[in-house]
Scaffold this motif. Structure first.
Motif, short mmCIF file in Angstrom:
data_model
loop_
_atom_site.label_atom_id
_atom_site.label_comp_id
_atom_site.label_asym_id
_atom_site.label_seq_id
_atom_site.Cartn_x
_atom_site.Cartn_y
_atom_site.Cartn_z
N CYS A 290 0.43 4.98 1.20
CA CYS A 290 -0.44 6.10 1.86
C CYS A 290 0.63 7.42 1.90
N ILE B 241 -9.19 5.49 5.30
CA ILE B 241 -9.49 5.30 6.74
C ILE B 241 -9.78 6.64 7.51
N GLU C 135 0.78 -1.07 -0.05
CA GLU C 135 -0.02 0.10 -0.02
C GLU C 135 0.84 1.19 0.11
N TYR D 101 -5.51 -2.12 5.23
CA TYR D 101 -4.63 -1.11 6.08
C TYR D 101 -3.71 -1.72 6.72
N CYS E 125 -5.07 5.68 0.76
CA CYS E 125 -4.14 4.70 0.39
C CYS E 125 -4.46 4.16 -0.72
#
Length: 151
Positions: free
Chosen positions: A47, A126, A45, A74, A134
């Motif tokens: 972010c 999130i 990921e 996440y 992300c």
């Protein structure tokens, strides 16, 4: 006495062979894949420039072929229920709790993703006690064949 010894050895040999043959039967259950997006995806990921490697698992629900579970969003989220249409996954805003040794965070996750071939791209947000945006990109770890397909 020799006949008894040979008869005993012969019976042991036959028992061993029959046990071996019986244990070679194919007793694996078939796994029915209800969704073409199901699988474990190994990837990373991103972010805001911070990159983390982990596995995202997408798996079937047996009660509703239009739904899947996504685990490890996440890198921390428990399995979250999402909708699937063709190769598109939609995760509505879903609350979950993330606990560490010293704190508990009330969070939400939401996002959309697509599976093309054996690649997953999932963009998500999130929210809650902290927020992040992300994109996860991963490749299916094991190529799955839908039920009824030929090898």
């Amino acid at each position: 006495m020799k006949k008894i010894k040979y008869a005993f050895l012969a019976s042991l040999l036959l028992t061993g062979i029959s046990t071996t043959l019986v244990s070679c039967e194919d007793d694996d259950d078939e796994v029915t894949i209800l969704s073409a997006v199901a699988g474990d995806y190994l990837g990373a990921e991103n972010c805001a420039g911070a990159v983390s490697d982990y596995t995202v698992s997408v798996y079937n629900t047996t009660d509703d072929p239009g739904k899947v579970w996504i685990a490890h969003v996440y890198g921390i989220a428990p399995p979250l229920k999402a909708t699937v249409s063709g190769n598109t996954i939609t995760l509505p805003s879903t609350p979950f709790v993330y606990e560490t040794a010293t704190a508990e965070y009330n969070l939400t996750a939401s996002g959309t993703g697509t599976v093309v071939g054996d690649s997953l791209k999932f963009t998500f947000e999130i929210g809650g006690d902290f927020s992040d945006a992300c994109t996860y990109s991963g490749s299916r770890a094991v190529v799955l064949k839908p039920a009824g397909s030929t090898p």
